[in-house]
Scaffold this motif. Structure first.
Motif, PDB file in Angstrom:
ATOM      1  N   ALA A 161     -50.235  57.296 135.847  1.00  0.00           N
ATOM      2  CA  ALA A 161     -50.403  57.129 134.404  1.00  0.00           C
ATOM      3  C   ALA A 161     -51.620  56.284 134.082  1.00  0.00           C
ATOM      4  CB  ALA A 161     -49.149  56.495 133.817  1.00  0.00           C
ATOM      5  N   GLY A 162     -51.919  55.320 134.955  1.00  0.00           N
ATOM      6  CA  GLY A 162     -52.982  54.381 134.673  1.00  0.00           C
ATOM      7  C   GLY A 162     -54.374  54.960 134.723  1.00  0.00           C
ATOM      8  N   TYR A 163     -54.545  56.093 135.423  1.00  0.00           N
ATOM      9  CA  TYR A 163     -55.899  56.662 135.405  1.00  0.00           C
ATOM     10  C   TYR A 163     -55.927  58.095 134.898  1.00  0.00           C
ATOM     11  CZ  TYR A 163     -55.867  59.890 139.414  1.00  0.00           C
ATOM     12  OH  TYR A 163     -55.651  60.959 140.237  1.00  0.00           O
ATOM     13  N   GLU A 164     -54.873  58.886 135.135  1.00  0.00           N
ATOM     14  CA  GLU A 164     -54.871  60.271 134.658  1.00  0.00           C
ATOM     15  C   GLU A 164     -54.947  60.322 133.136  1.00  0.00           C
ATOM     16  OE1 GLU A 164     -53.762  63.983 135.741  1.00  0.00           O
ATOM     17  OE2 GLU A 164     -55.543  63.171 136.664  1.00  0.00           O
ATOM     18  N   THR A 165     -54.125  59.520 132.478  1.00  0.00           N
ATOM     19  CA  THR A 165     -54.121  59.558 131.021  1.00  0.00           C
ATOM     20  C   THR A 165     -55.387  58.942 130.444  1.00  0.00           C
ATOM     21  OG1 THR A 165     -52.828  57.513 131.052  1.00  0.00           O
ATOM     22  CG2 THR A 165     -51.617  59.565 130.829  1.00  0.00           C
ATOM     23  N   THR A 166     -55.698  57.722 130.856  1.00  0.00           N
ATOM     24  CA  THR A 166     -56.842  57.021 130.259  1.00  0.00           C
ATOM     25  C   THR A 166     -58.161  57.679 130.637  1.00  0.00           C
ATOM     26  OG1 THR A 166     -55.587  54.965 130.396  1.00  0.00           O
ATOM     27  CG2 THR A 166     -57.944  54.777 129.970  1.00  0.00           C
ATOM     28  N   GLY A 167     -58.324  58.054 131.901  1.00  0.00           N
ATOM     29  CA  GLY A 167     -59.582  58.660 132.330  1.00  0.00           C
ATOM     30  C   GLY A 167     -59.880  59.960 131.612  1.00  0.00           C
ATOM     31  N   ASN A 168     -58.865  60.793 131.427  1.00  0.00           N
ATOM     32  CA  ASN A 168     -59.085  62.075 130.758  1.00  0.00           C
ATOM     33  C   ASN A 168     -59.152  61.918 129.240  1.00  0.00           C
ATOM     34  OD1 ASN A 168     -59.157  64.188 132.927  1.00  0.00           O
ATOM     35  ND2 ASN A 168     -57.246  63.170 133.474  1.00  0.00           N
ATOM     36  N   SER A 169     -58.393  60.979 128.686  1.00  0.00           N
ATOM     37  CA  SER A 169     -58.520  60.691 127.266  1.00  0.00           C
ATOM     38  C   SER A 169     -59.925  60.164 126.962  1.00  0.00           C
ATOM     39  CB  SER A 169     -57.470  59.659 126.842  1.00  0.00           C
ATOM     40  OG  SER A 169     -57.582  59.366 125.469  1.00  0.00           O
ATOM     41  N   PHE A 170     -60.458  59.333 127.831  1.00  0.00           N
ATOM     42  CA  PHE A 170     -61.804  58.801 127.662  1.00  0.00           C
ATOM     43  C   PHE A 170     -62.827  59.936 127.620  1.00  0.00           C
ATOM     44  CE2 PHE A 170     -64.966  55.498 129.630  1.00  0.00           C
ATOM     45  CZ  PHE A 170     -65.752  55.575 128.486  1.00  0.00           C
ATOM     46  N   ALA A 171     -62.690  60.905 128.515  1.00  0.00           N
ATOM     47  CA  ALA A 171     -63.630  62.033 128.527  1.00  0.00           C
ATOM     48  C   ALA A 171     -63.555  62.821 127.223  1.00  0.00           C
ATOM     49  CB  ALA A 171     -63.343  62.946 129.719  1.00  0.00           C
ATOM     50  N   MET A 172     -62.338  62.998 126.689  1.00  0.00           N
ATOM     51  CA  MET A 172     -62.226  63.714 125.419  1.00  0.00           C
ATOM     52  C   MET A 172     -62.825  62.904 124.271  1.00  0.00           C
ATOM     53  SD  MET A 172     -58.716  65.964 125.451  1.00  0.00           S
ATOM     54  CE  MET A 172     -57.542  64.628 125.658  1.00  0.00           C
ATOM     55  N   CYS A 173     -62.700  61.578 124.323  1.00  0.00           N
ATOM     56  CA  CYS A 173     -63.332  60.740 123.304  1.00  0.00           C
ATOM     57  C   CYS A 173     -64.849  60.885 123.357  1.00  0.00           C
ATOM     58  CB  CYS A 173     -62.936  59.280 123.507  1.00  0.00           C
ATOM     59  SG  CYS A 173     -61.221  58.878 123.084  1.00  0.00           S
ATOM     60  N   VAL A 174     -65.415  60.921 124.558  1.00  0.00           N
ATOM     61  CA  VAL A 174     -66.860  61.107 124.689  1.00  0.00           C
ATOM     62  C   VAL A 174     -67.266  62.465 124.142  1.00  0.00           C
ATOM     63  CG1 VAL A 174     -68.795  61.276 126.307  1.00  0.00           C
ATOM     64  CG2 VAL A 174     -67.030  59.539 126.654  1.00  0.00           C
ATOM     65  N   LEU A 175     -66.457  63.480 124.419  1.00  0.00           N
ATOM     66  CA  LEU A 175     -66.762  64.812 123.913  1.00  0.00           C
ATOM     67  C   LEU A 175     -66.750  64.826 122.378  1.00  0.00           C
ATOM     68  CD1 LEU A 175     -67.353  67.754 124.635  1.00  0.00           C
ATOM     69  CD2 LEU A 175     -64.886  68.154 124.748  1.00  0.00           C
ATOM     70  N   LEU A 176     -65.798  64.142 121.777  1.00  0.00           N
ATOM     71  CA  LEU A 176     -65.776  64.035 120.313  1.00  0.00           C
ATOM     72  C   LEU A 176     -67.012  63.303 119.807  1.00  0.00           C
ATOM     73  CD1 LEU A 176     -62.026  63.229 119.611  1.00  0.00           C
ATOM     74  CD2 LEU A 176     -63.291  65.184 118.758  1.00  0.00           C
ATOM     75  N   LEU A 177     -67.410  62.268 120.511  1.00  0.00           N
ATOM     76  CA  LEU A 177     -68.616  61.539 120.132  1.00  0.00           C
ATOM     77  C   LEU A 177     -69.828  62.466 120.120  1.00  0.00           C
ATOM     78  CD1 LEU A 177     -69.898  58.541 119.791  1.00  0.00           C
ATOM     79  CD2 LEU A 177     -70.505  58.852 122.199  1.00  0.00           C
ATOM     80  N   LEU A 178     -69.961  63.263 121.187  1.00  0.00           N
ATOM     81  CA  LEU A 178     -71.116  64.143 121.311  1.00  0.00           C
ATOM     82  C   LEU A 178     -71.076  65.276 120.283  1.00  0.00           C
ATOM     83  CD1 LEU A 178     -71.384  64.435 125.207  1.00  0.00           C
ATOM     84  CD2 LEU A 178     -72.457  62.788 123.683  1.00  0.00           C
ATOM     85  N   GLY A 179     -69.884  65.628 119.813  1.00  0.00           N
ATOM     86  CA  GLY A 179     -69.750  66.731 118.866  1.00  0.00           C
ATOM     87  C   GLY A 179     -69.935  66.339 117.424  1.00  0.00           C
ATOM     88  N   HIS A 180     -70.185  65.065 117.160  1.00  0.00           N
ATOM     89  CA  HIS A 180     -70.358  64.602 115.782  1.00  0.00           C
ATOM     90  C   HIS A 180     -71.706  63.906 115.658  1.00  0.00           C
ATOM     91  CE1 HIS A 180     -66.045  65.379 115.831  1.00  0.00           C
ATOM     92  NE2 HIS A 180     -66.142  65.490 114.513  1.00  0.00           N
ATOM     93  N   PRO A 181     -72.738  64.679 115.288  1.00  0.00           N
ATOM     94  CA  PRO A 181     -74.104  64.138 115.199  1.00  0.00           C
ATOM     95  C   PRO A 181     -74.168  62.889 114.314  1.00  0.00           C
ATOM     96  CG  PRO A 181     -74.109  66.518 114.910  1.00  0.00           C
ATOM     97  CD  PRO A 181     -72.681  66.088 114.901  1.00  0.00           C
ATOM     98  N   GLY A 182     -74.875  61.917 114.805  1.00  0.00           N
ATOM     99  CA  GLY A 182     -75.042  60.686 114.049  1.00  0.00           C
ATOM    100  C   GLY A 182     -74.017  59.620 114.362  1.00  0.00           C
ATOM    101  N   LEU A 183     -72.867  60.004 114.949  1.00  0.00           N
ATOM    102  CA  LEU A 183     -71.825  59.022 115.210  1.00  0.00           C
ATOM    103  C   LEU A 183     -72.262  58.014 116.272  1.00  0.00           C
ATOM    104  CD1 LEU A 183     -69.011  57.946 114.672  1.00  0.00           C
ATOM    105  CD2 LEU A 183     -68.102  59.643 116.289  1.00  0.00           C
ATOM    106  N   ALA A 184     -72.902  58.500 117.333  1.00  0.00           N
ATOM    107  CA  ALA A 184     -73.339  57.593 118.400  1.00  0.00           C
ATOM    108  C   ALA A 184     -74.311  56.551 117.863  1.00  0.00           C
ATOM    109  CB  ALA A 184     -73.973  58.386 119.540  1.00  0.00           C
ATOM    110  N   GLU A 185     -75.284  56.991 117.075  1.00  0.00           N
ATOM    111  CA  GLU A 185     -76.276  56.051 116.555  1.00  0.00           C
ATOM    112  C   GLU A 185     -75.625  55.046 115.607  1.00  0.00           C
ATOM    113  OE1 GLU A 185     -79.478  54.194 117.014  1.00  0.00           O
ATOM    114  OE2 GLU A 185     -79.216  56.137 118.005  1.00  0.00           O
ATOM    115  N   ARG A 186     -74.664  55.510 114.834  1.00  0.00           N
ATOM    116  CA  ARG A 186     -73.969  54.593 113.942  1.00  0.00           C
ATOM    117  C   ARG A 186     -73.214  53.526 114.726  1.00  0.00           C
ATOM    118  NH1 ARG A 186     -68.932  55.863 109.823  1.00  0.00           N
ATOM    119  NH2 ARG A 186     -68.642  53.698 109.196  1.00  0.00           N
ATOM    120  N   LEU A 187     -72.553  53.937 115.812  1.00  0.00           N
ATOM    121  CA  LEU A 187     -71.782  52.979 116.596  1.00  0.00           C
ATOM    122  C   LEU A 187     -72.683  52.029 117.371  1.00  0.00           C
ATOM    123  CD1 LEU A 187     -68.828  55.194 117.876  1.00  0.00           C
ATOM    124  CD2 LEU A 187     -68.861  53.580 115.962  1.00  0.00           C
TER     125      LEU A 187
END
Length: 425
Positions: A241-267
């Protein structure tokens, strides 16, 4: 009368939950389905109802496990917290919660910052631009190395154990015999590891890790006492649970970041917004490919005006609850400025709130902040449609996240430590 549809619903390619949940939320009623075990059940989707199932003793996970073969071809005691009820569930949670308090997580933040920078150093290898797979090179090892350190699992064992976890966390693609053999190897590994830690205690050289603390709880505190079998099962379960959930959730968060132009620069300009945006990413994304954990109803009740009788099975779906329009305004819109995103149920709720929720939040926040500091350019190296999703696994995500990157000026600047480093004592 037609037979109930099969559940779980076929997952879609992406971070979003199955489209069927939108229709179920519109009705507000439990929806009849047939589980992979062959038994009829009711899918629960409303936020209020899902929270009730997760925090009410009238809904039993352990009784369902006794009644029907679990969805995964694994021993029920391999996931002790996920398949237990009070009082065993309460006792086991109390035994591990001291290592996951907000104070302990604050103590870990400097180590998380250090680990993120170490991994990014390895990913870039001194270059100022290139391509890399963020899953294999960053998001999964970030979570894996941290949980190994907390448990006291040698780092070099993590790679081998990751292969074993891939089998245990698979919903298909492996025979029951293969799963059973893998489970036996995992149990044997943790049995020997715990035995070694007890020998170190006898020599007067106890290790400062969670497995040692679980194995040496004071005898005068029976509420926290765990059997050797429980320690082995909790150890392997927390590793998964400590790496399967967090590690894969993290990758999906990065994917959401990349899919929303301007969000990275704002953060980058407003790093203080990262925690709130992470909460919205958790609300928005669907992490569980199997829908949810079935519960057996032990007393008559009702949901959305529909009677639910004792003996029926209900499946609370947190990903659907996180899109409930009765709880979230315009829930199908990803809104980085959403004020109520913290009301999501991505980590469960009540008695079934993930014990490591605060640690996972810290990992996601710190890991994302380090990524934004390090890279000036970060973009997918392949079309999003070509990403391979983990559809045969219990946990959603992508097998690889290939990106193109270039580093930012002054990349060597690192955050000042905010407290003592290393795992909590």
């Amino acid at each position: 009368m037609t037979d109930p549809v099969r559940f779980p619903f076929p997952p879609e390619a992406g971070v979003c939950p199955a489209a069927e949940y939108r229709e179920l939320l519109a009705t507000g009623e439990p929806y009849p389905v047939r589980l992979s075990s062959g038994r009829p059940a009711l899918v629960i989707t409303r936020h209020e109802d899902v929270a009730a199932v997760l925090n009410d003793d009238r809904f039993s996970r352990a009784r369902y496990v006794e009644l029907a073969r679990p969805l995964l071809a694994r021993k029920a005691d391999s996931i002790l917290l996920a398949t237990a009820d009070a009082p065993d569930h309460t006792r086991r949670r109390r035994a591990i919660l001291p290592d996951f308090t907000a104070r302990r997580v604050r103590q870990l933040r400097p180590r998380l910052e250090e680990l993120a920078e170490e991994l990014l150093d390895g990913l870039t290898a001194g270059a100022d631009h290139g391509e890399a797979d963020l899953v294999d090179g960053y998001t999964v090892p970030f979570a894996m190395q941290l949980i190994c350190e907390l448990l006291g699992v040698p780092r070099e064992d993590g790679v081998r154990l990751r292969r074993e976890v891939d089998v245990l966390m698979s919903t298909s693609g492996h025979t029951p015999e293969e799963v059973a053999a893998t489970q036996a190897r995992m149990d044997a590994y943790f049995e020997e590891l715990v035995a070694g830690k007890l020998r170190a205690v006898e020599r007067g050289e106890p290790a400062e890790d969670l497995l040692t603390r679980m194995a040496t709880r004071p005898e005068e505190d029976p509420a926290l006492r765990l059997s050797p079998k429980e320690i082995v099962s909790l150890g392997s379960g927390m590793l998964m649970a400590g790496y399967e959930t967090t590690g894969n959730s993290f990758a999906m968060c990065v994917l959401l970041l990349l899919g929303h132009p301007g969000l990275a620069e704002r953060l980058r300009a407003e790093p203080g917004r990262i925690p709130a945006v992470i909460e919205e990413m958790l609300r928005w994304s669907s992490l569980n490919n199997t829908g949810g954990a079935p519960h057996l109803v032990t007393q008559d009740t009702e949901f959305g005006g529909r009677p639910v009788r004792a003996g029926e099975i209900v499946v609370p779906v947190t990903a659907a609850a996180n899109r409930d329009p009765a709880r979230f305004k315009d829930p199908d819109t990803f809104d980085p400025d959403r004020p109520d995103a913290t009301g999501h149920l991505a980590f469960g709720h009540g008695r079934h709130l993930c014990p490591g929720a605060e640690l996972a939040r810290a990992e996601l926040q710190i890991g994302m902040a380090a990524l934004l500091r390090r890279f000036e350019v970060l973009e997918l190296a392949v079309p999003e449609a070509e990403l391979k999703w983990r559809r045969t696994m219990f946990i959603n995500g992508v097998w690889e996240l290939p990106v193109r990157w270039s580093t930012r000026p002054r990349q060597s600047a690192r955050p000042k430590p905010s407290g003592p480093s290393g795992p909590p004592a």
